[in-house]
Scaffold this motif. Structure first.
Motif, PDB file in Angstrom:
ATOM      1  N   TYR A  63     -10.386 -39.584  16.431  1.00 56.89           N
ATOM      2  CA  TYR A  63     -10.489 -40.562  15.635  1.00 56.89           C
ATOM      3  C   TYR A  63     -11.367 -41.702  16.001  1.00 56.89           C
ATOM      4  CZ  TYR A  63      -5.925 -39.007  14.078  1.00 56.89           C
ATOM      5  OH  TYR A  63      -4.954 -38.248  13.452  1.00 56.89           O
ATOM      6  N   ASN A 106      -8.045 -44.649  11.729  1.00 53.53           N
ATOM      7  CA  ASN A 106      -8.605 -43.823  10.877  1.00 53.53           C
ATOM      8  C   ASN A 106      -8.863 -44.520   9.528  1.00 53.53           C
ATOM      9  OD1 ASN A 106      -6.028 -43.993   9.728  1.00 53.53           O
ATOM     10  ND2 ASN A 106      -5.502 -41.911  10.033  1.00 53.53           N
ATOM     11  N   GLU A 107      -8.839 -43.948   8.665  1.00 51.73           N
ATOM     12  CA  GLU A 107      -9.157 -44.840   7.165  1.00 51.73           C
ATOM     13  C   GLU A 107      -8.249 -45.781   6.763  1.00 51.73           C
ATOM     14  OE1 GLU A 107      -9.912 -42.113   4.054  1.00 51.73           O
ATOM     15  OE2 GLU A 107     -11.502 -41.329   5.034  1.00 51.73           O
TER      16      GLU A 107
END
Length: 122
Positions: A63, A106-107
């Protein structure tokens, strides 16, 4: 019998929780306990000033770690740091528990695993 009933109720709750999450939500999450093992917290004590300690935080996971962490030095000093390396001077001798909470992303999700180390300052 109440123990079996409580365990059964907990299993039903966990099953319902899993059924209410989509695969994307489950797969997109970050397991903070697992990611904790991908960090390495190093320190070195300055030979000329034994109360000055340098810290280095390394991450080898998948990550995004931007070097943003909350540090608690165990002496009343808490700092948000935007670097993977830093130094701290302890004002008095003693045993200190240093805790670090690095921010992983993360996103769509983030987590802050808890890292600890204990130092003896003379």
């Amino acid at each position: 019998m109440p123990v079996k009933h409580d365990i059964f109720g907990l299993l039903i709750f966990a099953l319902l929780l899993l059924l209410n999450c989509s695969n994307d939500e489950v797969e997109g999450g970050i397991d903070c306990q697992l990611e904790q093992s991908h960090f390495q917290l190093n320190h070195s004590i300055n030979t000329k000033n034994i109360r000055l300690v340098s810290f280095d935080l390394n991450y080898r996971g998948e990550y995004l770690y931007k070097g943003i962490s909350r540090w608690d030095f165990g002496d009343g000093t808490i700092q948000d740091i935007t670097s993977k390396t830093l130094s701290h001077t302890f004002s008095t001798p003693g045993t200190y528990t240093i805790t670090v909470r690095p921010s992983l992303e993360n996103e769509t999700m983030y987590c802050e695993p808890l890292l600890t180390t204990t130092l003896i300052i003379k």
